[in-house]
Each structure stands twice: as structure tokens, then as C-alpha cells.
Scaffold this motif. Structure first.
Motif, mmCIF file in Angstrom:
data_model
loop_
_atom_site.group_PDB
_atom_site.id
_atom_site.type_symbol
_atom_site.label_atom_id
_atom_site.label_comp_id
_atom_site.label_asym_id
_atom_site.label_seq_id
_atom_site.Cartn_x
_atom_site.Cartn_y
_atom_site.Cartn_z
ATOM 1 N N UNK A 50 -4.655 3.073 14.117
ATOM 2 C CA UNK A 50 -3.426 2.685 14.812
ATOM 3 C C UNK A 50 -3.692 1.643 15.897
ATOM 4 N N UNK A 51 -4.613 0.721 15.568
ATOM 5 C CA UNK A 51 -4.918 -0.356 16.496
ATOM 6 C C UNK A 51 -5.897 0.011 17.601
ATOM 7 N N UNK A 52 -6.381 1.246 17.621
ATOM 8 C CA UNK A 52 -7.312 1.703 18.655
ATOM 9 C C UNK A 52 -8.728 1.725 18.083
ATOM 10 N N UNK A 78 -20.915 1.033 25.364
ATOM 11 C CA UNK A 78 -21.478 -0.267 25.032
ATOM 12 C C UNK A 78 -20.774 -0.889 23.840
ATOM 13 N N UNK A 79 -20.392 -2.139 23.965
ATOM 14 C CA UNK A 79 -19.750 -2.868 22.865
ATOM 15 C C UNK A 79 -20.831 -3.614 22.101
ATOM 16 N N UNK A 80 -21.516 -2.866 21.216
ATOM 17 C CA UNK A 80 -22.711 -3.403 20.573
ATOM 18 C C UNK A 80 -22.392 -4.282 19.365
ATOM 19 N N UNK A 81 -21.173 -4.191 18.852
ATOM 20 C CA UNK A 81 -20.814 -4.938 17.655
ATOM 21 C C UNK A 81 -19.847 -6.061 18.000
ATOM 22 N N UNK A 82 -19.970 -7.176 17.280
ATOM 23 C CA UNK A 82 -19.009 -8.261 17.458
ATOM 24 C C UNK A 82 -17.748 -8.033 16.626
ATOM 25 N N UNK A 83 -17.815 -7.019 15.737
ATOM 26 C CA UNK A 83 -16.654 -6.716 14.905
ATOM 27 C C UNK A 83 -16.776 -5.273 14.421
ATOM 28 N N UNK A 84 -16.132 -4.351 15.121
ATOM 29 C CA UNK A 84 -16.221 -2.943 14.765
ATOM 30 C C UNK A 84 -15.618 -2.725 13.374
ATOM 31 N N UNK A 85 -16.241 -1.903 12.524
ATOM 32 C CA UNK A 85 -15.717 -1.681 11.171
ATOM 33 C C UNK A 85 -14.297 -1.114 11.183
ATOM 34 N N UNK A 86 -13.521 -1.476 10.178
ATOM 35 C CA UNK A 86 -12.122 -1.045 10.098
ATOM 36 C C UNK A 86 -11.983 0.473 10.097
ATOM 37 N N UNK A 87 -12.972 1.174 9.531
ATOM 38 C CA UNK A 87 -12.842 2.635 9.447
ATOM 39 C C UNK A 87 -12.878 3.305 10.814
ATOM 40 N N UNK A 88 -13.279 2.558 11.838
ATOM 41 C CA UNK A 88 -13.284 3.107 13.190
ATOM 42 C C UNK A 88 -12.145 2.542 14.038
ATOM 43 N N UNK A 89 -11.151 1.999 13.367
ATOM 44 C CA UNK A 89 -9.951 1.522 14.049
ATOM 45 C C UNK A 89 -8.764 2.296 13.502
#
Length: 234
Positions: A83-85, A70-81
């Protein structure tokens, strides 16, 4: 003295149809704790919006977000990104832990879970039996305390077995008022709370390797709010 309405019970189901497992989990409180229980959860939802951009109206369906579907956030936090993934599983599990801490720290709230195992091909019958056994247990508890309850469940009420379970009881002795009242989980924060309890109970019982991260969540975060301390076979 007339019996008092002193339990509001919000129920959701989980389980594993492939193994014949049915689980029901719930949260409950007395009517006077309804505003504070809901308010505490809504404060957490507001934090999720401020910190994680998860809209207050976004349904938190545990199976979806905790497994990264589920894509529950409109902007996932940077700490969970990395190398662009975008690592939605890691993010979902962080959100789940915040929700669990909220349940653990909500004054006046209690919770529980029950389960029943049957044959996979009889899953509908097992679900009906498990719910009937849960209602019987609730009715017995309410009779002992000379009190009344309302039960709320996820769904649209199209499954008539839930209605039949209540109506098969003798009306003069029933302690759960009306049949189960069905609410749409997409718009009910309290049913979403019950969904999390049911999912954690299922993970603690049906220890599938893909959910190993959550095997102990019920014991660690929810057991202190459960008078029986763990999911009960029924």
C-alpha cells in the motif's frame, strides 16, 4: 620447525551498555582459505546487487539494516512494499538471512563469540576485561598448537586499551603477531562478517523482545561453524 601463521581472526564487538553486557564475535580461517572465504562473501554481495540493488560498497552494519534504520538498497523489492509503504525491517531481515546462509556455507571458515557481564557504569572496564580474556584464550590455544595469528578489528585504533592488552604480554611468548590491526568496517567485508556474528551472539544472550525474531539465529545458522557451538561467557 618454526611456528606457522595459521589463523586470521576478524573481530567485532556488540553488547548492551544499559545492562553492562559486552560481546565479541569473530570469523576466522587459515591464510590459504582467505581468498575463498572472501570470494564466497563477495559472490553473495554481487547477488545482493543484482537482486536487491544493494551496492557492493554499501556497509552491511547489522544493527542498522536488520532493524530497518539503514537504507541499504537503492530500490527496495516490490514484495516489501505494501500500500505504498516500504517495509525496511522485513527487507533487512531477509538480507541478514542470506548473509547468514553464506557464512554457514563458507568452506574453511569458523567463528565464535564470547561475552562478559558487568555493571552498566563499568562498561568500559568490562569491555577491556572481556577483550583481555579473549586474547588470553587465543594465546593459550596458539601456544598449544605452536602457531601464530593475526587479529583484525573494527575501528581506528584510538582506543589504546586494545593495544595495551597485547603489549602487557611477554613479547617472547606472544603468539598474536603485532597488536590488533584496525580496519574500517565501511570498507572491510570481513569485519562486516564479524559484525553479523557479534550481533547474532548478542541477540541470543540479551533476549530483548524487539529482537525476538533473531534469538535463535546463532544456534540455527552459526553454531555449526563454531567449535564451541554457542557464545561462551569469559
Amino acid at each position: 620447525m618454526p611456528s606457522l601463521l595459521n589463523r586470521l581472526i576478524y573481530v567485532d564487538d556488540s553488547g548492551n551498555p544499559r545492562s553492562g553486557l559486552v560481546v565479541y564475535g569473530w570469523v576466522e580461517f587459515t591464510p590459504d582459505h582467505w581468498p575463498s572465504a572472501l570470494g564466497n562473501w563477495l559472490q553473495m554481495r554481487k547477488r545482493l546487487w543484482r537482486e536487491h540493488r544493494i551496492p557492493l560498497t554499501q556497509e552491511l552494519h547489522t544493527t542498522e539494516y536488520v532493524n530497518g534504520r539503514g537504507r541499504i538498497s537503492t530500490q527496495i523489492p516490490d514484495r516489501h512494499i505494501h500500500n505504498g509503504v516500504e517495509y525496511w525491517k522485513d527487507f533487512g531481515r531477509e538480507v541478514a538471512l542470506e548473509c547468514l546462509e553464506t557464512l554457514r556455507n563458507t568452506e574453511g571458515l569458523s567463528l565464535g563469540a564470547v561475552y562478559r557481564k558487568g555493571k552498566p557504569e563499568d562498561i568500559a572496564h568490562t569491555r577491556q576485561q572481556a577483550y583481555a580474556a579473549l586474547v588470553d584464550r587465543l594465546e593459550a590455544e596458539l601456544a598449544r598448537s605452536d602457531s601464530l595469528a593475526l587479529v583484525f578489528m573494527d575501528g581506528d585504533g584510538s582506543d589504546t586499551s586494545y593495544r595495551s592488552t597485547h603489549r602487557n604480554l611477554r613479547l617472547s611468548q606472544r603468539r598474536v603477531i603485532e597488536d590488533a590491526i584496525h580496519l574500517d568496517s565501511r570498507s572491510s567485508q570481513l569485519v562486516q562478517m564479524a559484525d553479523l556474528v557479534a550481533w547474532c551472539a548478542n541477540s541470543s544472550i540479551d533476549r530483548h523482545p524487539r529482537n525476538e525474531f533473531a534469538w535463535e539465529w546463532f544456534e540455527k545458522y552459526l553454531s555449526e561453524r563454531d567449535p564451541r557451538r554457542s557464545p561462551q561467557e569469559i
